[in-house]
Design an enzyme around this catalytic site. Structure first.
Site, mmCIF file in Angstrom:
data_model
loop_
_atom_site.group_PDB
_atom_site.id
_atom_site.type_symbol
_atom_site.label_atom_id
_atom_site.label_comp_id
_atom_site.label_asym_id
_atom_site.label_seq_id
_atom_site.Cartn_x
_atom_site.Cartn_y
_atom_site.Cartn_z
ATOM 1 C CE LYS A 132 0.324 2.061 4.114
ATOM 2 N NZ LYS A 132 1.738 3.224 4.902
ATOM 3 C CG ASP A 166 -0.800 0.235 7.250
ATOM 4 O OD1 ASP A 166 -1.923 1.391 7.059
ATOM 5 O OD2 ASP A 166 0.468 0.254 7.744
HETATM 6 O O1 C5P Z 1 -1.438 -0.219 13.814
HETATM 7 P P1 C5P Z 1 0.291 -0.991 13.569
HETATM 8 O O2 C5P Z 1 0.862 -2.397 14.196
HETATM 9 O O3 C5P Z 1 1.219 -0.989 12.077
HETATM 10 O O4 C5P Z 1 1.478 -0.067 14.212
HETATM 11 C C1 C5P Z 1 2.739 -0.089 14.409
HETATM 12 C C2 C5P Z 1 2.964 1.408 15.311
HETATM 13 O O5 C5P Z 1 2.384 2.328 14.597
HETATM 14 C C3 C5P Z 1 2.224 1.851 16.593
HETATM 15 O O6 C5P Z 1 2.727 0.711 18.152
HETATM 16 C C4 C5P Z 1 2.517 3.503 16.755
HETATM 17 O O7 C5P Z 1 3.350 3.373 17.344
HETATM 18 C C5 C5P Z 1 2.272 3.528 15.534
HETATM 19 N N1 C5P Z 1 0.540 4.301 15.017
HETATM 20 C C6 C5P Z 1 -0.218 5.103 15.356
HETATM 21 N N2 C5P Z 1 -0.998 5.416 14.911
HETATM 22 C C7 C5P Z 1 -1.315 4.952 13.613
HETATM 23 C C8 C5P Z 1 -0.998 4.015 13.576
HETATM 24 C C9 C5P Z 1 0.176 3.069 14.015
HETATM 25 O O8 C5P Z 1 0.499 5.819 16.282
HETATM 26 N N3 C5P Z 1 -2.360 5.432 13.259
#
Ligand code: C5P
Length: 303
Positions: A13, A143
């Site tokens: 993506k 994502d």
């Molecule tokens: O949801 P995902 O595991 O992809 O997120 C990885 C990290 O990215 C989270 O632990 C957080 O630190 C950060 N993040 C965030 N806000 C989001 C998506 C991700 O702070 N909307």
């Protein structure tokens, strides 16, 4: 029918715009983003087994050794989550073949999570309703629902609430990968540090960007591309600024960092233009360069 294997392909993506708000109580940031799935893929193959196992291979330019091969891998978490959801044993051998850069800001891990959800659902004959699969995907990562959906979509919440968006035409993207990835949490931490105690405005999706997509206007889209994480990623990797400038000098219609970076994206008018920009950028020897069209479908069974 009992299947001896299931193969699922899932796309990378990019974020055409990535509006980031302040940190929420749960630590995540409020997002208003437009995702597009592009034609770089990871492939996940699952087979029946006793217990679970994981192997990871990849295209020669991919740093496979950086991918965890234990239960912290999102593909394993996906298999365990789906099995637990249905109260069955997670008996599956998972093989990931990576074509999406690792820690590149292109949701390669999320693609593996989405692919494994769909692959195990098919292998185990579960027929989990689409809405439930999307909810499980959202538990795995912000994502992951988009990796199931594909195409072009608006993402809100922390990115996990996805709604398909109307677009016209095909877009071609040149992708410049970096030799060393960036940690997404580290980029968000830098974003927080840059804003300090000041309130961050609610994120919005620019009207000009949606209008450009509806019209299929590549030039207008190039001007409307935006990424609120870009200043933070550039603070951590200042050399990427030069890479973005090179792409624009080499006639790309727009240039931006992909998600939390460090991959850089360059918008082109069609395949021939993408080939031209990609070969010009390769000459600068900044890192591996590839190109891909978007939008493409989300995770799907291919074998
Ligand atoms: O949801 P995902 O595991 O992809 O997120 C990885 C990290 O990215 C989270 O632990 C957080 O630190 C950060 N993040 C965030 N806000 C989001 C998506 C991700 O702070 N909307």
């Amino acid at each position: 029918m009992i299947r001896s294997s299931v193969v699922v392909s899932a796309p990378a993506k990019i974020n055409l715009c990535l509006g980031v708000g302040g940190a929420r109580d749960d630590g995540f940031h409020a997002l208003a983003t437009v995702y597009q799935a592009i034609g770089l893929y990871d492939q996940v193959t699952v087979r029946p087994a006793d217990g679970w196992s994981l192997s990871v291979t990849g295209h020669e330019r991919i740093q496979v050794e950086q991918v965890p091969a234990d239960e912290s891998n999102i593909a394993v978490r996906a298999a365990l989550l789906l099995a637990a959801h249905h109260g069955i044993d997670p008996d599956v051998a998972i093989a990931i073949d990576k074509g999406i850069p690792v820690a590149g800001g292109m949701a390669g891990g999320s693609a593996d999570g989405a692919a494994t959800l769909l692959a195990c659902d098919t292998l185990w004959g579960l027929r989990t309703p689409r809405g439930e699969l999307l909810e499980l995907a959202g538990e795995l990562g912000s994502d992951v629902p988009f990796a199931l959906l594909g195409g072009t979509a608006i993402g809100t919440g922390r990115g996990e609430v996805v709604t398909p968006a109307m677009t016209r035409g095909e877009y071609w993207w040149v992708v410049l990968e970096a030799d060393v990835g960036l940690s997404t949490p580290a980029v968000y931490r830098e974003f927080d540090a840059m804003h300090g105690p000041r309130a961050v405005p609610d994120p919005v999706i620019p009207d000009a960007l949606m209008e450009a997509l509806r019209r299929g206007d590549v030039e207008a889209l190039g001007e409307a591309l935006c990424n609120d994480l870009q200043p933070a990623a550039l603070r951590l990797r200042p050399e990427l600024q030069r890479a973005l400038e090179h792409g624009l000098e080499e006639t790309a219609f727009g240039a931006l960092i992909s998600g939390s970076g460090p991959s850089c994206l360059f918008l082109c008018e069609g395949r021939a233009h993408a080939v031209q920009v990609a070969s010009a950028l390769s000459g600068h020897q900044l890192g591996p360069v590839s190109f891909a069209p978007g939008p493409v479908p989300g995770a799907r069974v291919v074998g």
